[in-house]
Enzyme design. Structure first.
Site, PDB file in Angstrom:
ATOM      1  N   TYR A 142       0.690  -1.081   0.010  1.00  0.00           N
ATOM      2  CA  TYR A 142       0.053   0.078   0.005  1.00  0.00           C
ATOM      3  C   TYR A 142       0.757   1.207  -0.073  1.00  0.00           C
ATOM      4  O   TYR A 142       0.272   2.301  -0.271  1.00  0.00           O
ATOM      5  CB  TYR A 142      -0.926   0.095   1.254  1.00  0.00           C
ATOM      6  CG  TYR A 142      -2.158  -1.125   1.054  1.00  0.00           C
ATOM      7  CD1 TYR A 142      -2.394  -1.564   0.042  1.00  0.00           C
ATOM      8  CD2 TYR A 142      -2.677  -1.370   2.259  1.00  0.00           C
ATOM      9  CE1 TYR A 142      -3.390  -2.611  -0.073  1.00  0.00           C
ATOM     10  CE2 TYR A 142      -3.548  -2.530   2.305  1.00  0.00           C
ATOM     11  CZ  TYR A 142      -4.004  -3.026   1.316  1.00  0.00           C
ATOM     12  OH  TYR A 142      -4.889  -4.198   1.107  1.00  0.00           O
ATOM     13  N   LYS A 193       3.723 -15.263   1.360  1.00  0.00           N
ATOM     14  CA  LYS A 193       3.646 -16.043   0.271  1.00  0.00           C
ATOM     15  C   LYS A 193       5.219 -16.247  -0.212  1.00  0.00           C
ATOM     16  O   LYS A 193       5.588 -15.812  -1.250  1.00  0.00           O
ATOM     17  CB  LYS A 193       2.769 -15.464  -0.949  1.00  0.00           C
ATOM     18  CG  LYS A 193       1.596 -15.445  -0.703  1.00  0.00           C
ATOM     19  CD  LYS A 193       0.769 -16.654  -0.927  1.00  0.00           C
ATOM     20  CE  LYS A 193       0.476 -16.961  -2.529  1.00  0.00           C
ATOM     21  NZ  LYS A 193       0.077 -18.241  -2.724  1.00  0.00           N
ATOM     22  N   ASP A 226      -2.442 -18.005   1.558  1.00  0.00           N
ATOM     23  CA  ASP A 226      -3.617 -18.585   1.116  1.00  0.00           C
ATOM     24  C   ASP A 226      -4.128 -19.951   1.819  1.00  0.00           C
ATOM     25  O   ASP A 226      -5.263 -20.050   2.023  1.00  0.00           O
ATOM     26  CB  ASP A 226      -3.669 -18.940  -0.591  1.00  0.00           C
ATOM     27  CG  ASP A 226      -2.352 -19.832  -0.664  1.00  0.00           C
ATOM     28  OD1 ASP A 226      -1.273 -19.712  -0.017  1.00  0.00           O
ATOM     29  OD2 ASP A 226      -2.290 -20.419  -1.808  1.00  0.00           O
ATOM     30  N   ASP A 250      -4.917  -7.119   5.957  1.00  0.00           N
ATOM     31  CA  ASP A 250      -6.049  -6.562   5.603  1.00  0.00           C
ATOM     32  C   ASP A 250      -7.340  -7.522   5.170  1.00  0.00           C
ATOM     33  O   ASP A 250      -8.372  -7.667   5.954  1.00  0.00           O
ATOM     34  CB  ASP A 250      -5.924  -5.860   4.323  1.00  0.00           C
ATOM     35  CG  ASP A 250      -7.005  -4.592   4.343  1.00  0.00           C
ATOM     36  OD1 ASP A 250      -7.694  -4.654   4.807  1.00  0.00           O
ATOM     37  OD2 ASP A 250      -6.808  -3.766   3.216  1.00  0.00           O
ATOM     38  N   ASP A 254     -10.294  -9.223   8.193  1.00  0.00           N
ATOM     39  CA  ASP A 254     -11.662  -9.035   7.778  1.00  0.00           C
ATOM     40  C   ASP A 254     -12.414 -10.455   7.823  1.00  0.00           C
ATOM     41  O   ASP A 254     -13.541 -10.520   8.402  1.00  0.00           O
ATOM     42  CB  ASP A 254     -11.693  -8.407   6.346  1.00  0.00           C
ATOM     43  CG  ASP A 254     -11.863  -6.799   6.786  1.00  0.00           C
ATOM     44  OD1 ASP A 254     -11.511  -6.282   7.837  1.00  0.00           O
ATOM     45  OD2 ASP A 254     -12.209  -6.254   5.819  1.00  0.00           O
TER      46      ASP A 254
END
Ligand code: NAD
Length: 369
Positions: A142, A193, A226, A250, A254
């Site tokens: 970001y 990852k 993942d 993020d 959530d």
């Protein structure tokens, strides 16, 4: 010793409503537990824009830097949608996070037994759930450069964002996760990852380094993000503390949040460097926004904000027992069937108002003595 200091920024929409209930809790701790805060209050978001033409004035920013902890309600609302990006209410919150350098975002996903039916997962998977996601908040994709949208000189365009992490950025958030784990069940799972991203390889190596050199007593595991997402919905109780980068955090936080049911129940903390007084720079806020659809109607659930204050008691003021007392009080209220509308099924009785919910928590605190 001076009293610990707290800056309250109620903000917009339901922010001031839920913060009024937190004030009752703060007063209760003062009167009944002798825990006294020097409390200041100021404007942020749309409310600050209305008063000063900016979503966070320099004076308010300076106050935030001078206190032990900041407690924020929520910012934003349709009234401010037309404003220029630079003065939108959210910019006030972003400025606080940036200038306070709050790199460690703590998002607990805790399922109160009384609310297990609200989870999208089977009850047995979430009953007793208590995990903490630590998300790196000030770096990663970001913020990385280069970024932007450029022409590809063949009639098309290219969108670019850069995932970038330094040793120091990874190590400091890893330390934050290990410290938390020591106060909980002593387990950290780090997610990235590393199979497809160099920044993921670095992440894994640096987290392992912090573990081996500074926290060998904490159990550390690594998981691809993942796979972590799958495990979060398959068997969430396997986790204690999860530490991950800004982007994956993020998404994962959530996802984990919804395991517990309602937005009105979710607190958060954002922590920075440890200050001279031994306390981390800290901002506590509910995960939800300003909920303009119910603002001003006495329908807002104040629990997320109340539980954010409980996090402040635990992480800024080392009052873990009092934080647990407050969390148990919220749990008792829910178990007694006192609920705001967001926590009710169609067949349930009358919903409690924001004020009634806050009063019930104070009563439960009283009964805890
Ligand atoms: P929201 O979280 O405000 O509301 C989403 C839904 O959840 C709404 O139906 C709302 O009524 C409900 N809800 C939220 N909190 C609740 C509570 N405590 N009790 C009962 N119900 C609750 O998200 P949104 O509608 O997408 O955004 C509204 C405004 O808030 C926007 O301006 C947005 O930019 C802003 N926002 C601010 C923050 C923040 O301050 N940290 C976070 C998210 C959104």
């Amino acid at each position: 010793m001076p009293n610990p200091s707290l800056l309250i920024l109620p903000g917009d929409g339901i922010g001031p409503e839920v913060m009024t209930e937190v004030r009752k809790i703060i007063d209760w701790f003062d009167r009944k537990r002798g825990i006294r805060f020097d409390v200041g209050e100021d404007l942020v978001g749309g409310a600050a824009y209305d008063a000063h033409g900016t979503p966070l004035s320099d004076e308010t920013m300076a106050r935030a830097m001078a206190v032990d902890a900041v407690l924020l309600g929520a910012v934003g609302g349709p009234k401010y949608d037309v404003l220029d990006f630079s003065v939108k209410p959210e910019r006030g919150l972003l400025r606080l996070r940036k200038e306070m350098d709050l790199f460690s975002n703590l998002r607990p996903a805790q399922c109160f037994d009384a609310l297990a039916d609200f989870s999208s997962l089977k009850k047995e998977l979430v009953t007793g759930l208590d995990i903490m996601i630590v998300r790196e908040l000030t770096s990663g994709i970001y913020f990385g450069e280069p970024r932007g949208i450029i022409d590809d000189n063949e009639g098309g365009r290219i969108g670019i964002n850069t995932q970038r992490y330094t040793t120091n950025e990874i190590r400091r958030v890893a330390r934050s996760a290990f410290e938390l784990a020591r106060r909980r069940n002593n387990r950290v799972c780090s997610m990235e990852k590393a199979n497809v991203m160099e920044s993921g390889i670095l992440w894994r190596e640096e987290v392992q380094w912090v573990h081996d050199n500074e926290y060998p007593d904490v159990e550390l595991s690594h998981m691809y993000a993942d796979a972590g997402a799958m495990q979060l919905v398959r068997q969430p109780k396997q986790f204690d503390v999860i530490v991950t980068d800004n982007l994956f955090g993020d998404l994962l936080s959530d996802c984990a949040a919804m395991l517990t049911g309602s937005l009105g129940m979710l607190p958060s903390a954002s922590l920075g460097v440890v200050m001279e007084n031994g306390r981390p720079r800290a901002l506590y806020e509910p995960v939800h926004g300003s909920a303009p659809d119910i603002a001003g109607q006495g329908k807002a659930n104040p629990c997320a904000c109340i539980l954010s204050f409980a996090m402040a008691l635990r992480y800024s003021f080392d009052l873990g027992d009092e934080a647990s007392r407050l969390e148990r009080a919220v749990e008792t209220v829910l178990a007694n069937g006192i609920r705001t509308a967001d926590l009710m099924m169609a067949e349930d009785g009358k919903a409690a108002s924001t004020t009634e919910m806050g009063d019930a928590v104070v009563q439960a605190l009283e009964a805890s003595l």
